[in-house]
Design a protein around this motif. Structure first.
Motif, PDB file in Angstrom:
ATOM      1  N   LEU A   1      31.308 -26.988 -16.090  1.00 36.63           N
ATOM      2  CA  LEU A   1      30.506 -27.588 -15.030  1.00 36.63           C
ATOM      3  C   LEU A   1      29.622 -28.733 -15.522  1.00 36.63           C
ATOM      4  CD1 LEU A   1      29.418 -24.322 -13.152  1.00 36.63           C
ATOM      5  CD2 LEU A   1      31.250 -25.908 -12.539  1.00 36.63           C
TER       6      LEU A   1
ATOM      7  N   GLU B   1      26.553 -23.403  -8.587  1.00 32.01           N
ATOM      8  CA  GLU B   1      27.923 -23.218  -9.058  1.00 32.01           C
ATOM      9  C   GLU B   1      27.946 -22.416 -10.354  1.00 32.01           C
ATOM     10  OE1 GLU B   1      31.026 -26.109  -8.943  1.00 32.01           O
ATOM     11  OE2 GLU B   1      29.823 -27.498  -7.735  1.00 32.01           O
TER      12      GLU B   1
ATOM     13  N   LYS C   1      29.340 -36.950 -22.109  1.00 30.29           N
ATOM     14  CA  LYS C   1      30.186 -36.595 -20.974  1.00 30.29           C
ATOM     15  C   LYS C   1      31.650 -36.503 -21.363  1.00 30.29           C
ATOM     16  CE  LYS C   1      30.841 -37.824 -16.139  1.00 30.29           C
ATOM     17  NZ  LYS C   1      30.391 -38.695 -15.054  1.00 30.29           N
TER      18      LYS C   1
ATOM     19  N   ASN D   1      30.151 -31.892 -15.841  1.00 29.58           N
ATOM     20  CA  ASN D   1      30.205 -33.099 -15.021  1.00 29.58           C
ATOM     21  C   ASN D   1      29.518 -32.959 -13.672  1.00 29.58           C
ATOM     22  OD1 ASN D   1      31.587 -34.461 -17.009  1.00 29.58           O
ATOM     23  ND2 ASN D   1      33.614 -34.044 -16.147  1.00 29.58           N
ATOM     24  N   LYS D   2      29.121 -31.737 -13.326  1.00 28.57           N
ATOM     25  CA  LYS D   2      28.373 -31.521 -12.086  1.00 28.57           C
ATOM     26  C   LYS D   2      26.901 -31.891 -12.241  1.00 28.57           C
ATOM     27  CE  LYS D   2      31.789 -29.518  -9.762  1.00 28.57           C
ATOM     28  NZ  LYS D   2      32.298 -30.000  -8.447  1.00 28.57           N
ATOM     29  N   LEU D   3      26.436 -31.963 -13.475  1.00 26.96           N
ATOM     30  CA  LEU D   3      25.020 -32.240 -13.722  1.00 26.96           C
ATOM     31  C   LEU D   3      24.679 -33.707 -13.514  1.00 26.96           C
ATOM     32  CD1 LEU D   3      24.380 -30.222 -17.003  1.00 26.96           C
ATOM     33  CD2 LEU D   3      23.322 -29.784 -14.770  1.00 26.96           C
TER      34      LEU D   3
ATOM     35  N   ASP E   1      22.566 -27.871  -6.882  1.00 29.21           N
ATOM     36  CA  ASP E   1      23.936 -27.490  -6.553  1.00 29.21           C
ATOM     37  C   ASP E   1      24.735 -27.115  -7.809  1.00 29.21           C
ATOM     38  OD1 ASP E   1      23.271 -28.003  -3.948  1.00 29.21           O
ATOM     39  OD2 ASP E   1      24.291 -29.946  -3.840  1.00 29.21           O
ATOM     40  N   ALA E   2      24.460 -27.792  -8.921  1.00 32.48           N
ATOM     41  CA  ALA E   2      25.123 -27.443 -10.180  1.00 32.48           C
ATOM     42  C   ALA E   2      24.710 -26.051 -10.634  1.00 32.48           C
ATOM     43  CB  ALA E   2      24.798 -28.473 -11.252  1.00 32.48           C
TER      44      ALA E   2
ATOM     45  N   GLN F   1      22.987 -34.667 -18.694  1.00 31.31           N
ATOM     46  CA  GLN F   1      24.150 -34.885 -19.548  1.00 31.31           C
ATOM     47  C   GLN F   1      23.735 -35.631 -20.814  1.00 31.31           C
ATOM     48  OE1 GLN F   1      27.187 -36.871 -17.299  1.00 31.31           O
ATOM     49  NE2 GLN F   1      27.437 -35.198 -15.831  1.00 31.31           N
TER      50      GLN F   1
ATOM     51  N   ALA G   1      21.263 -32.474  -6.780  1.00 33.81           N
ATOM     52  CA  ALA G   1      22.445 -32.387  -7.639  1.00 33.81           C
ATOM     53  C   ALA G   1      22.263 -31.287  -8.684  1.00 33.81           C
ATOM     54  CB  ALA G   1      22.710 -33.728  -8.315  1.00 33.81           C
TER      55      ALA G   1
ATOM     56  N   LYS H   1      28.037 -22.636 -19.146  1.00 32.00           N
ATOM     57  CA  LYS H   1      28.858 -23.238 -18.088  1.00 32.00           C
ATOM     58  C   LYS H   1      28.535 -24.717 -17.890  1.00 32.00           C
ATOM     59  CE  LYS H   1      30.798 -19.303 -17.116  1.00 32.00           C
ATOM     60  NZ  LYS H   1      32.210 -19.056 -17.535  1.00 32.00           N
ATOM     61  N   LEU H   2      27.250 -25.049 -18.064  1.00 29.52           N
ATOM     62  CA  LEU H   2      26.798 -26.414 -17.792  1.00 29.52           C
ATOM     63  C   LEU H   2      26.813 -27.305 -19.025  1.00 29.52           C
ATOM     64  CD1 LEU H   2      23.810 -25.445 -15.488  1.00 29.52           C
ATOM     65  CD2 LEU H   2      25.905 -26.613 -14.749  1.00 29.52           C
TER      66      LEU H   2
END
Length: 327
Positions: A62, A293, A55, A64-66, A289-290, A71, A286, A109-110
């Motif tokens: 993105l 995005e 992390k 930190n959205k996961l 939603d990630a 992660q 979660a 992105k992720l």
């Protein structure tokens, strides 16, 4: 397999499009899946090597959205049915196509890898909800039936899934090259034999048309369902069925490439256009939603459209992702 309105507030805004593919996922047991072990975990986005699930060091916008699980592992496991060029297919032992390439862009992105494994189409959602895969990405049509876990008669089979919509597609009719029976649309199939893959939305489209034929006092469509789409194509090519029904981009790809463009042709206009969605377990909000995005991010930076252009599928492009936008 009926037209679905996309006018609700959660529906994606679509670019001009004539592309169409409906793919339904049945609730059959995963044990029946035929895994293509040669192509599992072999995409541009998938790798056996675990991603940099740190992390603090991961610079993907993105990451930190996961959820922490991804992660740490650096991997999102994807279930697919790699039989639908140009969306997903196997070339030289590797899963390639629109969906793997979109997943690769999402991975940038992720900050994680997307590892694809191919299996039976009608077992994908079951495999997802039992934890075998984190998501299913296989040109799956987002509709209320799959969102709510219902069979075609409205009976509750499971909890259903959530979808992140990323593409627009519908159903097309294709025939043997030269169209010897003069088929102009799905309405011309009354009393004729049509081949289709079992458990798909375009099988339902044939069932709907067959009922319309009978209601009009005409013979029903003689529907021949097959375990996989390759068998259905072979049936049409041999003349055993006058037509096949498939997703528009798949049928178009067949007409362009099979036997150098000499095997099939697409007839009429696409019908029942609606969104393809990435299927996610309803408890995994979660991750859902990630992913939404990330889809919006690759649309915004142009990499999404570049993927579609690479595969000749840009007519299915959308302007904005949606969650459960299908009807």
């Amino acid at each position: 397999m009926t037209a679905r309105s996309m006018r609700n507030s959660t529906a994606p805004k679509f670019r001009k499009s004539r592309s169409s593919r409906f793919a339904a996922v049945g609730a059959l047991a995963v044990a029946g899946s035929l895994l293509l072990t040669a192509c599992g975990d072999q995409t541009d986005s998938g790798s056996k090597e675990k991603g940099s699930g740190d992390k603090k060091s991961n610079s993907a916008p993105l990451f930190n959205k996961l959820p922490e699980k991804y992660q740490k592992s650096g991997v999102i496991k994807v279930g697919t049915n790699a039989e639908y060029a140009p969306m997903e297919s196997v070339e030289n032992g590797k899963i390639v196509g629109v969906d793997p390439d979109i997943a690769a862009e999402l991975g940038k992105k992720l900050g994680v890898k997307f590892e694809f494994t191919s299996g039976s189409f009608d077992g994908l959602i079951t495999a997802l909800n039992t934890g075998r895969h984190d998501i299913a990405m296989s040109s799956i049509t987002d509709n209320k039936q799959r969102q709510e876990g219902l069979d075609e008669n409205g009976k509750k089979l499971g909890k259903g899934v959530d979808f992140v919509d990323y593409f627009l597609a519908g159903t097309a009719v294709y025939t043997k090259k030269g169209n010897p029976e003069g088929i102009k649309s799905i309405a011309d199939l009354c009393g004729k034999t049509a081949a289709v893959q079992r458990g798909t939305t375009y099988e339902k489209a044939l069932q709907t048309q067959s009922k319309a034929c009978k209601d009009a006092g005409k013979p029903a469509v003689k529907i021949e369902p097959f375990e996989n789409d390759t068998e259905a194509q072979t049936r049409v090519k041999s003349g055993g069925a006058v037509a096949g029904v498939n997703d528009y981009p798949v049928a178009l790809d067949l007409s362009r490439k099979a036997d150098g463009g000499n095997a099939f042709e697409v007839v009429g206009e696409q019908i029942d256009a609606g969104p393809f969605g990435i299927a996610v377990n309803k408890d995994n909000t979660a991750l859902r939603d990630a992913l939404k995005e990330a889809v919006d991010a690759i649309i915004a930076d142009g990499s999404y459209l570049n993927v579609l252009k690479k595969w000749g599928a840009e007519s299915g492009a959308i302007d904005k992702a949606a969650v459960n936008g299908g009807k």
